[in-house]
Design an enzyme around this catalytic site. Structure first.
Site, PDB file in Angstrom:
ATOM      1  N   ALA A 275       0.830  -1.209   0.000  1.00 58.01           N
ATOM      2  CA  ALA A 275       0.000   0.000   0.000  1.00 58.01           C
ATOM      3  C   ALA A 275       0.863   1.256   0.000  1.00 58.01           C
ATOM      4  CB  ALA A 275      -0.927  -0.005   1.211  1.00 58.01           C
ATOM      5  N   TYR A 276       1.910   1.256   0.812  1.00 57.63           N
ATOM      6  CA  TYR A 276       2.818   2.402   0.866  1.00 57.63           C
ATOM      7  C   TYR A 276       3.429   2.667  -0.505  1.00 57.63           C
ATOM      8  CZ  TYR A 276       7.216   4.888   1.648  1.00 57.63           C
ATOM      9  OH  TYR A 276       8.276   5.777   1.552  1.00 57.63           O
TER      10      TYR A 276
END
Length: 235
Positions: A145-146
């Site tokens: 996600a990052y």
């Protein structure tokens, strides 16, 4: 006339050091923070104007834009540096963490850029610098996600570079192993440095030098510069 800059995530690490460097360069600096305030207190003593906002909340970002607009009609430099770093387990088990990753890295910068576009256009050399990551191009499977959020910010950099030209330039910096975190043990550090061709921890000065380079070269927009000692070559 005094130049003005907004640095997000100015309470610690790179945000703190670049804000301090800009103050030394004669800028009036808006020093944004969420909860890391120790560095902002020091910046305030140097003349910075602190602004608190939780970038996980759109309302806070919009309020910050309003506050900056009230302070003047011109903004010369916006550095979108605020960040949060969650691994897969964190976002898989906490929906708020998942939302925060994209709020901080995508929605907040978007709102700041669009909300302050006129102030940046009023500058003779309006510049936005987005701090992305070397994992933008080669994502880590441990921080999906990052990495996706940082990739979105990288895409936003190019889109706004086209949309805001010729009045405002938009560039990005992709940091690598510039400054290890306190929780990084020696084994982790040695592994990272072994994967880095220059085999050193870069420190923050090369990042600050790159900010100044982008600021002082008026013919650069839509660019993304890796400051990583070559580590991206081995990802």
């Amino acid at each position: 006339m005094t130049k003005t800059a907004l640095v997000t995530g100015a309470g610690r690490r790179f945000g703190f050091e670049v804000a301090k460097a800009l103050i030394e360069d004669g800028y009036k600096v808006f020093a944004h923070y969420n909860s890391s305030k120790d560095g902002v207190d020091e910046l305030s003593q140097l003349g910075a104007e602190p602004i608190q906002a939780n970038f996980a909340r759109q309302h806070d970002v919009k309020e910050m834009v309003t506050q900056i607009k009230k302070s003047g009609s011109k903004l010369d430099l916006l550095i979108n540096n605020a960040s949060c770093f969650f691994d897969n387990d964190s976002v898989d088990n906490d929906s708020e963490a998942l939302e925060t990753v994209f709020q901080v890295h995508n929605i907040a910068p978007y709102l700041l850029i669009t909300g302050l576009q006129q102030q940046l256009s009023n500058s003779d050399n309006g510049l936005i610098i987005n701090i992305t990551d070397i994992y933008t191009d080669k994502p880590s499977t441990n921080y999906i996600a990052y990495c996706a959020a940082k990739a979105g910010l990288a895409n936003m950099t190019q889109a706004f570079a086209k949309a805001l030209a010729p009045d405002v330039r938009v560039n990005a910096i992709q940091p690598g192993p510039i400054l290890f975190l306190p929780e990084h043990d020696n084994e982790h550090k040695m592994q990272v440095l072994d994967e880095t061709p220059l085999q050193v921890e870069g420190g923050l000065e090369p990042m600050i030098d790159t900010v100044r380079f982008l600021r002082d070269n008026p013919f650069l927009t839509g660019e993304s510069i890796k400051v990583d000692g070559g580590r991206a070559l081995n990802l």
